[in-house]
Scaffold this motif. Sequence first.
Motif, mmCIF file in Angstrom:
data_model
loop_
_atom_site.group_PDB
_atom_site.id
_atom_site.type_symbol
_atom_site.label_atom_id
_atom_site.label_comp_id
_atom_site.label_asym_id
_atom_site.label_seq_id
_atom_site.Cartn_x
_atom_site.Cartn_y
_atom_site.Cartn_z
ATOM 1 N N GLN A 5 0.678 -1.190 0.009
ATOM 2 C CA GLN A 5 -0.030 0.056 -0.146
ATOM 3 C C GLN A 5 0.955 1.303 -0.100
ATOM 4 O OE1 GLN A 5 -3.320 -0.723 0.271
ATOM 5 N NE2 GLN A 5 -3.937 1.449 0.188
ATOM 6 N N PRO A 6 1.981 1.130 0.684
ATOM 7 C CA PRO A 6 2.775 2.571 0.937
ATOM 8 C C PRO A 6 3.215 2.891 -0.596
ATOM 9 C CG PRO A 6 3.224 1.281 2.873
ATOM 10 C CD PRO A 6 2.413 0.383 1.801
ATOM 11 N N VAL A 7 3.748 1.691 -1.312
ATOM 12 C CA VAL A 7 4.425 2.110 -2.824
ATOM 13 C C VAL A 7 3.118 2.324 -3.716
ATOM 14 C CG1 VAL A 7 5.538 0.834 -4.620
ATOM 15 C CG2 VAL A 7 6.126 0.274 -2.038
ATOM 16 N N PHE A 8 1.966 1.666 -3.435
ATOM 17 C CA PHE A 8 1.060 2.157 -4.483
ATOM 18 C C PHE A 8 0.718 3.703 -4.103
ATOM 19 C CE2 PHE A 8 -3.694 2.875 -4.715
ATOM 20 C CZ PHE A 8 -4.041 2.424 -5.907
ATOM 21 N N ALA A 9 0.521 4.325 -2.854
ATOM 22 C CA ALA A 9 0.298 5.258 -2.519
ATOM 23 C C ALA A 9 1.150 6.310 -3.046
ATOM 24 C CB ALA A 9 0.131 5.589 -1.004
ATOM 25 N N ALA A 10 2.424 6.102 -2.995
ATOM 26 C CA ALA A 10 3.478 6.819 -3.447
ATOM 27 C C ALA A 10 3.360 7.177 -4.902
ATOM 28 C CB ALA A 10 4.817 6.294 -2.847
ATOM 29 N N PHE A 11 3.174 5.818 -5.526
ATOM 30 C CA PHE A 11 2.939 5.980 -7.151
ATOM 31 C C PHE A 11 1.829 6.880 -7.592
ATOM 32 C CE2 PHE A 11 3.132 4.545 -11.589
ATOM 33 C CZ PHE A 11 4.353 3.943 -11.469
ATOM 34 N N LEU A 12 0.816 6.625 -6.736
ATOM 35 C CA LEU A 12 -0.616 7.406 -7.145
ATOM 36 C C LEU A 12 -0.299 8.847 -7.028
ATOM 37 C CD1 LEU A 12 -3.483 7.304 -7.841
ATOM 38 C CD2 LEU A 12 -4.109 7.277 -5.581
ATOM 39 N N GLY A 13 0.667 9.247 -6.077
ATOM 40 C CA GLY A 13 0.887 10.795 -5.803
ATOM 41 C C GLY A 13 1.817 11.241 -6.761
ATOM 42 N N VAL A 14 2.641 10.650 -7.244
ATOM 43 C CA VAL A 14 3.340 10.926 -8.199
ATOM 44 C C VAL A 14 2.720 11.089 -9.685
ATOM 45 C CG1 VAL A 14 5.402 10.416 -9.985
ATOM 46 C CG2 VAL A 14 5.689 10.066 -7.469
ATOM 47 N N ALA A 15 1.635 10.243 -9.922
ATOM 48 C CA ALA A 15 0.781 10.169 -11.088
ATOM 49 C C ALA A 15 -0.002 11.260 -11.244
ATOM 50 C CB ALA A 15 -0.054 8.866 -11.172
ATOM 51 N N LEU A 16 -0.460 11.674 -9.983
ATOM 52 C CA LEU A 16 -1.339 13.031 -9.827
ATOM 53 C C LEU A 16 -0.762 14.194 -10.003
ATOM 54 C CD1 LEU A 16 -4.324 11.942 -7.440
ATOM 55 C CD2 LEU A 16 -3.939 11.376 -9.846
ATOM 56 N N CYS A 17 0.700 14.199 -9.664
ATOM 57 C CA CYS A 17 1.449 15.527 -9.404
ATOM 58 C C CYS A 17 2.012 15.912 -10.790
ATOM 59 C CB CYS A 17 2.388 15.571 -8.408
ATOM 60 S SG CYS A 17 4.005 14.530 -9.013
ATOM 61 N N VAL A 18 2.074 15.195 -11.756
ATOM 62 C CA VAL A 18 2.697 15.607 -12.930
ATOM 63 C C VAL A 18 1.792 16.268 -13.889
ATOM 64 C CG1 VAL A 18 4.406 13.658 -13.027
ATOM 65 C CG2 VAL A 18 1.943 13.414 -14.157
ATOM 66 N N SER A 19 2.189 17.417 -14.658
ATOM 67 C CA SER A 19 1.634 17.824 -15.882
ATOM 68 C C SER A 19 1.833 17.273 -17.325
ATOM 69 C CB SER A 19 1.685 19.255 -15.797
ATOM 70 O OG SER A 19 1.284 19.834 -14.522
ATOM 71 N N ALA A 20 1.548 17.656 -18.239
ATOM 72 C CA ALA A 20 1.686 17.040 -19.531
ATOM 73 C C ALA A 20 2.278 18.076 -20.561
ATOM 74 C CB ALA A 20 0.763 16.240 -20.089
ATOM 75 N N ILE A 21 3.411 18.427 -20.668
ATOM 76 C CA ILE A 21 4.040 19.553 -21.431
ATOM 77 C C ILE A 21 3.423 19.307 -22.903
ATOM 78 C CG2 ILE A 21 6.041 20.427 -22.656
ATOM 79 C CD1 ILE A 21 5.531 21.604 -19.903
ATOM 80 N N PRO A 22 3.547 18.202 -23.355
ATOM 81 C CA PRO A 22 2.778 18.086 -25.003
ATOM 82 C C PRO A 22 1.496 18.544 -24.927
ATOM 83 C CG PRO A 22 4.132 16.040 -24.320
ATOM 84 C CD PRO A 22 4.078 16.922 -23.069
ATOM 85 N N VAL A 23 0.655 17.854 -24.006
ATOM 86 C CA VAL A 23 -0.693 18.134 -24.220
ATOM 87 C C VAL A 23 -1.000 19.913 -23.983
ATOM 88 C CG1 VAL A 23 -2.881 18.039 -23.246
ATOM 89 C CG2 VAL A 23 -1.511 16.070 -23.439
ATOM 90 N N ILE A 24 -0.319 20.583 -22.973
ATOM 91 C CA ILE A 24 -0.508 21.790 -22.532
ATOM 92 C C ILE A 24 -0.113 22.529 -23.884
ATOM 93 C CG2 ILE A 24 0.608 23.637 -21.153
ATOM 94 C CD1 ILE A 24 1.016 21.721 -18.831
#
Length: 433
Positions: free
Chosen positions: A131-150
Amino acid sequence: MSGGLLTEAGTLLGAALVLGRLAVRVGMPPVVGELCAGILLGPSVLGHIVPSLSSWLPDAAAPQGPLNPLGLLGVVLLVGMTGIEIDIKALRRRRVATLAVGTTGLLVPLGLGVAAGFMLPSSLVAPGSRQPVFAAFLGVALCVSAIPVIAKILADMRLLHRTMGQLILGAGMVDDAIGWLLLSVVSAMATSRPQAGHVLMSVGAMAAVVILALAVARPLVRRALDLAGRSQEAAPTIAVATVILLLGAAATQALGLEPMLGAFIGGVLIGSGSNVDLRRLAPLRAVVMAVFAPLFFATAGLHIDLAALAHPVVASAALVVLTVAVVGKFAGAFLGALLARLGVWEALAMGAGMNARGVIQIVVATAGLRLGVLTPATYTIIVLVAVVTSVMAPPVLRVAMRRIEQTEEEELRRRDLAAFSEPSLEGRPEPRQ
């Protein structure tokens, strides 16, 4: 090139073109329709209507599929084109805002994402993961933006010349630079215990890229473009610029960093560190925006399967993750903008632009699936967030930008970049100095 690849690329690009034009007709940027093209041709729609075709295009767009190299080339060139249009002088003057929005726009959704990861049911965590690894991974997934899309959204909406457009891209680069470092850490957590040396090497590699770009690459880029510019034809300049972007992407990839970072730096060197006539690069930009970028975004849409949302637990989790993602990114960027003394509408524009996650989040989700951290259901949730936030960005950005008065500097920048948007070499202003 096989006939299968030609058919796959032609089908996907045709669908992206049609839906991109339909998106324009309803007041949305083409990128929205291009993303939806992949969803319609993937397992979510076509896979249910014609099951025999359910894996045809998605398999072609898989990491080892024939469409993947075309998608990589498309995103590298798109990010490079964006770098060319960046006004470094303007970003230096607004560096406090760029750093503030980029940092808070990452930390707030990161914290909320980690908290959400601990609260989600354990059934969404892949077997064998923690669960801690999953939580850390979800946090990183939600914090990134997307320069190509932007970048595509800002280009479609003709906002790249606006100061807010420049700030959004600058903050997005700060956001993603830290985000990719965090991804390397959580990836190490998924396979073993992360080591401080690995993190320090990533930070050192990024610093080395910037130093080498300024001290070594910049004069070489200037010299190469000056030599190409002596020709009466645009072809040598286009070829040299493409080589710079591709080699920049290859260099950062070889150092274990994201190739898009190298492409962006290469574009910045071309646009701000040389006397290149942007009119000569207009044909390259036209091909990238009309062919490679739509194909790339349509390919990204192929990876989502909405059928997973039929399960109540998955649907509830998707709603929670989407809410956390949107609130976290908007709140973080909004707070950073206010700390940098920007106005309310400017802060709202920053939040809307930074909220677009697009394919970067899909890349992170794919890594999580490959490392055994995410289940197919959680992968679909994260990809869904990427698509929804990308669709959300244009209307909110449009509302905010209408209330931000255009300055004389922005008008001059628009005229300066006008030649870059048109392939004609006749009757255009002098190249940027």
